[in-house]
Design a protein around this motif. Structure first.
Motif, PDB file in Angstrom:
ATOM      1  N   PRO A   1      71.467  30.118  49.496  1.00  0.00           N
ATOM      2  CA  PRO A   1      72.331  31.261  49.180  1.00  0.00           C
ATOM      3  C   PRO A   1      73.286  30.974  48.016  1.00  0.00           C
ATOM      4  CG  PRO A   1      73.103  30.130  51.140  1.00  0.00           C
ATOM      5  CD  PRO A   1      71.800  29.487  50.784  1.00  0.00           C
ATOM      6  N   ALA A   2      74.028  31.987  47.622  1.00  0.00           N
ATOM      7  CA  ALA A   2      74.899  31.891  46.449  1.00  0.00           C
ATOM      8  C   ALA A   2      76.231  31.205  46.752  1.00  0.00           C
ATOM      9  CB  ALA A   2      75.151  33.294  45.886  1.00  0.00           C
ATOM     10  N   ARG A   3      76.501  30.903  48.003  1.00  0.00           N
ATOM     11  CA  ARG A   3      77.781  30.300  48.376  1.00  0.00           C
ATOM     12  C   ARG A   3      77.600  28.844  48.787  1.00  0.00           C
ATOM     13  NH1 ARG A   3      81.563  33.374  52.657  1.00  0.00           N
ATOM     14  NH2 ARG A   3      81.618  34.789  50.856  1.00  0.00           N
ATOM     15  N   SER A   4      78.428  27.973  48.216  1.00  0.00           N
ATOM     16  CA  SER A   4      78.389  26.544  48.564  1.00  0.00           C
ATOM     17  C   SER A   4      78.904  26.333  49.985  1.00  0.00           C
ATOM     18  CB  SER A   4      79.245  25.744  47.580  1.00  0.00           C
ATOM     19  OG  SER A   4      78.746  25.844  46.270  1.00  0.00           O
ATOM     20  N   ALA A   5      78.578  25.178  50.570  1.00  0.00           N
ATOM     21  CA  ALA A   5      78.999  24.888  51.942  1.00  0.00           C
ATOM     22  C   ALA A   5      78.997  23.383  52.169  1.00  0.00           C
ATOM     23  CB  ALA A   5      78.067  25.575  52.939  1.00  0.00           C
ATOM     24  N   VAL A   6      79.737  22.967  53.196  1.00  0.00           N
ATOM     25  CA  VAL A   6      79.747  21.572  53.622  1.00  0.00           C
ATOM     26  C   VAL A   6      79.410  21.551  55.111  1.00  0.00           C
ATOM     27  CG1 VAL A   6      81.122  19.474  53.916  1.00  0.00           C
ATOM     28  CG2 VAL A   6      81.440  20.909  51.884  1.00  0.00           C
ATOM     29  N   LYS A   7      78.477  20.665  55.503  1.00  0.00           N
ATOM     30  CA  LYS A   7      78.008  20.608  56.888  1.00  0.00           C
ATOM     31  C   LYS A   7      78.346  19.258  57.502  1.00  0.00           C
ATOM     32  CE  LYS A   7      73.905  21.445  55.281  1.00  0.00           C
ATOM     33  NZ  LYS A   7      72.438  21.701  55.155  1.00  0.00           N
ATOM     34  N   GLU A   8      78.666  19.297  58.791  1.00  0.00           N
ATOM     35  CA  GLU A   8      78.970  18.068  59.530  1.00  0.00           C
ATOM     36  C   GLU A   8      78.518  18.235  60.978  1.00  0.00           C
ATOM     37  OE1 GLU A   8      83.214  17.407  59.953  1.00  0.00           O
ATOM     38  OE2 GLU A   8      83.574  19.453  59.238  1.00  0.00           O
ATOM     39  N   ALA A   9      78.755  17.216  61.797  1.00  0.00           N
ATOM     40  CA  ALA A   9      78.251  17.218  63.175  1.00  0.00           C
ATOM     41  C   ALA A   9      78.752  18.408  63.986  1.00  0.00           C
ATOM     42  CB  ALA A   9      78.628  15.908  63.860  1.00  0.00           C
ATOM     43  N   ALA A  10      79.965  18.845  63.712  1.00  0.00           N
ATOM     44  CA  ALA A  10      80.532  19.970  64.450  1.00  0.00           C
ATOM     45  C   ALA A  10      79.749  21.262  64.244  1.00  0.00           C
ATOM     46  CB  ALA A  10      81.993  20.180  64.028  1.00  0.00           C
ATOM     47  N   ASP A  11      78.889  21.303  63.221  1.00  0.00           N
ATOM     48  CA  ASP A  11      78.125  22.517  62.918  1.00  0.00           C
ATOM     49  C   ASP A  11      76.774  22.568  63.629  1.00  0.00           C
ATOM     50  OD1 ASP A  11      79.967  23.691  61.009  1.00  0.00           O
ATOM     51  OD2 ASP A  11      79.416  22.030  59.683  1.00  0.00           O
ATOM     52  N   LEU A  12      76.414  21.514  64.344  1.00  0.00           N
ATOM     53  CA  LEU A  12      75.083  21.460  64.959  1.00  0.00           C
ATOM     54  C   LEU A  12      74.824  22.622  65.918  1.00  0.00           C
ATOM     55  CD1 LEU A  12      74.677  17.633  65.566  1.00  0.00           C
ATOM     56  CD2 LEU A  12      73.073  19.097  64.313  1.00  0.00           C
ATOM     57  N   LYS A  13      75.806  22.950  66.733  1.00  0.00           N
ATOM     58  CA  LYS A  13      75.617  24.030  67.703  1.00  0.00           C
ATOM     59  C   LYS A  13      75.449  25.368  66.998  1.00  0.00           C
ATOM     60  CE  LYS A  13      77.498  25.896  72.008  1.00  0.00           C
ATOM     61  NZ  LYS A  13      78.581  25.806  73.026  1.00  0.00           N
ATOM     62  N   ARG A  14      76.178  25.562  65.900  1.00  0.00           N
ATOM     63  CA  ARG A  14      76.137  26.837  65.177  1.00  0.00           C
ATOM     64  C   ARG A  14      74.917  26.944  64.262  1.00  0.00           C
ATOM     65  NH1 ARG A  14      78.197  28.298  60.088  1.00  0.00           N
ATOM     66  NH2 ARG A  14      79.071  26.200  59.871  1.00  0.00           N
ATOM     67  N   LEU A  15      74.590  25.877  63.533  1.00  0.00           N
ATOM     68  CA  LEU A  15      73.544  25.924  62.518  1.00  0.00           C
ATOM     69  C   LEU A  15      72.199  25.395  62.987  1.00  0.00           C
ATOM     70  CD1 LEU A  15      75.547  24.724  59.371  1.00  0.00           C
ATOM     71  CD2 LEU A  15      74.942  27.072  60.001  1.00  0.00           C
ATOM     72  N   GLY A  16      72.188  24.615  64.069  1.00  0.00           N
ATOM     73  CA  GLY A  16      70.934  24.035  64.530  1.00  0.00           C
ATOM     74  C   GLY A  16      70.327  23.131  63.479  1.00  0.00           C
ATOM     75  N   ILE A  17      69.016  23.288  63.257  1.00  0.00           N
ATOM     76  CA  ILE A  17      68.300  22.415  62.338  1.00  0.00           C
ATOM     77  C   ILE A  17      68.780  22.531  60.896  1.00  0.00           C
ATOM     78  CG2 ILE A  17      66.431  23.997  61.744  1.00  0.00           C
ATOM     79  CD1 ILE A  17      64.515  21.564  62.080  1.00  0.00           C
ATOM     80  N   LYS A  18      69.407  23.667  60.550  1.00  0.00           N
ATOM     81  CA  LYS A  18      69.919  23.847  59.188  1.00  0.00           C
ATOM     82  C   LYS A  18      71.014  22.840  58.860  1.00  0.00           C
ATOM     83  CE  LYS A  18      69.199  27.224  56.792  1.00  0.00           C
ATOM     84  NZ  LYS A  18      68.283  27.526  55.681  1.00  0.00           N
ATOM     85  N   THR A  19      71.634  22.242  59.875  1.00  0.00           N
ATOM     86  CA  THR A  19      72.639  21.211  59.642  1.00  0.00           C
ATOM     87  C   THR A  19      72.021  20.035  58.901  1.00  0.00           C
ATOM     88  OG1 THR A  19      73.580  21.828  61.782  1.00  0.00           O
ATOM     89  CG2 THR A  19      74.471  19.855  60.719  1.00  0.00           C
ATOM     90  N   TYR A  20      70.745  19.755  59.186  1.00  0.00           N
ATOM     91  CA  TYR A  20      70.041  18.627  58.583  1.00  0.00           C
ATOM     92  C   TYR A  20      69.332  18.998  57.284  1.00  0.00           C
ATOM     93  CZ  TYR A  20      70.533  16.571  63.283  1.00  0.00           C
ATOM     94  OH  TYR A  20      71.020  16.097  64.469  1.00  0.00           O
ATOM     95  N   PHE A  21      69.472  20.232  56.866  1.00  0.00           N
ATOM     96  CA  PHE A  21      68.742  20.677  55.685  1.00  0.00           C
ATOM     97  C   PHE A  21      69.344  20.032  54.435  1.00  0.00           C
ATOM     98  CE2 PHE A  21      67.444  23.775  52.405  1.00  0.00           C
ATOM     99  CZ  PHE A  21      66.082  23.792  52.656  1.00  0.00           C
ATOM    100  N   CYS A  22      68.508  19.299  53.691  1.00  0.00           N
ATOM    101  CA  CYS A  22      68.930  18.634  52.456  1.00  0.00           C
ATOM    102  C   CYS A  22      67.660  18.283  51.701  1.00  0.00           C
ATOM    103  CB  CYS A  22      69.752  17.384  52.760  1.00  0.00           C
ATOM    104  SG  CYS A  22      70.349  16.512  51.294  1.00  0.00           S
ATOM    105  N   SER A  23      67.394  18.950  50.604  1.00  0.00           N
ATOM    106  CA  SER A  23      66.097  18.824  49.941  1.00  0.00           C
ATOM    107  C   SER A  23      66.113  17.829  48.791  1.00  0.00           C
ATOM    108  CB  SER A  23      65.645  20.189  49.417  1.00  0.00           C
ATOM    109  OG  SER A  23      64.472  20.055  48.657  1.00  0.00           O
TER     110      SER A  23
END
Length: 314
Positions: free
Chosen positions: A142-164
């Protein structure tokens, strides 16, 4: 302060996009110390053609890789071992930066927080792909930047690990601390390592303002085989992937894509979406059960057939 950057790019039978990538790297405002090309050697004149192309890169270095030795994670680790830079940027040979500030932008995101161990770029579709793939790119990047951490696992699921690793920069000290990429995987070395980053208490940043053009126009068969390999990797590293939501994210993508096509008046593309989605789902389902399938069938269903020539234990 992160001063030194190395770029690491696996190379195998490249097309014209690698030349465009090299040209962009040569003009970056933030110069890399080295550009390490991990060139898969074939023992033919193709090796010479590729070497001439790679010679156009400023500060370029070639690390020859025997064809039978290539591994998604292990080969990239060889590039990282050759580097002494503070930051290492992994790219694929078909990812073309949209501007001359890609490296500068990624570094800026990295410097915002010492706990950020990796930052990956936004992927934009090229002109050769259709409406479905264009929306998929917008959905995942998406067009918006973001920062992910362990606290996001419940909300984002597998997307927390997304890094290409199409375009992803890593902090070298954390990369070494966590042991780098796994050295034996058919797919997903970037997400597997991203899980290690999150589990260790570090963060992953998505930089929407760092852009590369990268997309593939897959056939239905290629969609099947690619998702088969993705599922194989998730099955092999199930201690990581079984603890997060996965299939629900795919369902959400299909629903959002269908909604987008209808809204855009492109309802006639819905059959294509259905077929693509069916091939992805079937590939994924078979891949999750690859251990029960005959070796010959597994190899036919896989996109990365060379992987199975090593006699993978199952």
């Amino acid at each position: 302060m992160c001063d030194r950057i190395d770029v690491i790019i696996p190379v195998y039978r490249p097309d014209h996009k690698l030349g465009q990538l090299i040209e962009r790297l040569n003009h970056q405002t933030k110069k890399p110390e080295h550009v390490w090309f991990l060139q898969t050697m074939e023992g033919t004149k193709e090796d010479e053609r590729v070497a001439r192309l790679l010679a156009q890169a400023e500060r370029g270095r070639i690390i020859p890789i025997e064809k039978q030795e290539f591994d998604h994670g292990g080969t990239r680790n060889r590039g990282a071992l050759a580097s002494r830079a503070d930051l290492i940027l992994f790219m694929t040979q078909d990812a073309v930066p949209t501007d001359d500030v890609l490296l500068e932008t990624l570094v800026r995101h990295m410097e915002e927080d010492e706990q950020i161990a990796a930052v990956y770029a936004r992927q934009l579709p090229g002109g050769e792909v259709g409406a479905v793939e264009r929306f998929t790119r917008a959905f995942n990047y998406p067009a918006r930047s973001a920062v992910k951490e362990a606290a996001d696992l419940k909300r984002l699921g597998i997307k927390t690990y997304f890094c290409s690793n199409v375009c992803a920069m890593y902090r070298r000290r954390v990369y070494e601390e966590l042991g780098g990429f796994v050295t034996r995987t058919i797919f997903n070395e970037d997400m597997i390592f991203a899980a290690s980053i999150i589990d260790a208490g570090y963060k992953i940043a998505y930089a929407a303002d760092a852009e590369v053009v990268h997309a593939h126009k897959y056939t239905y068969r290629q969609q099947f085989t690619r998702n088969f390999d993705m599922a194989v990797s998730q099955r092999q590293y199930r201690h990581i992937f079984e603890r997060v939501k996965s299939e629900s994210e795919g369902v959400r993508l299909v629903k959002e894509t269908a909604r987008h096509l209808l809204k855009a008046g492109k309802w006639y593309l819905l059959p294509d979406l259905v077929l693509q989605s069916a091939c992805k789902l079937l590939g994924y389902k078979f891949g999750m059960r690859y251990e029960t399938l005959p070796d010959g069938i597994v190899k036919k269903m896989s996109m990365n057939k060379r992987y199975w020539e090593h006699g993978e234990e199952r």
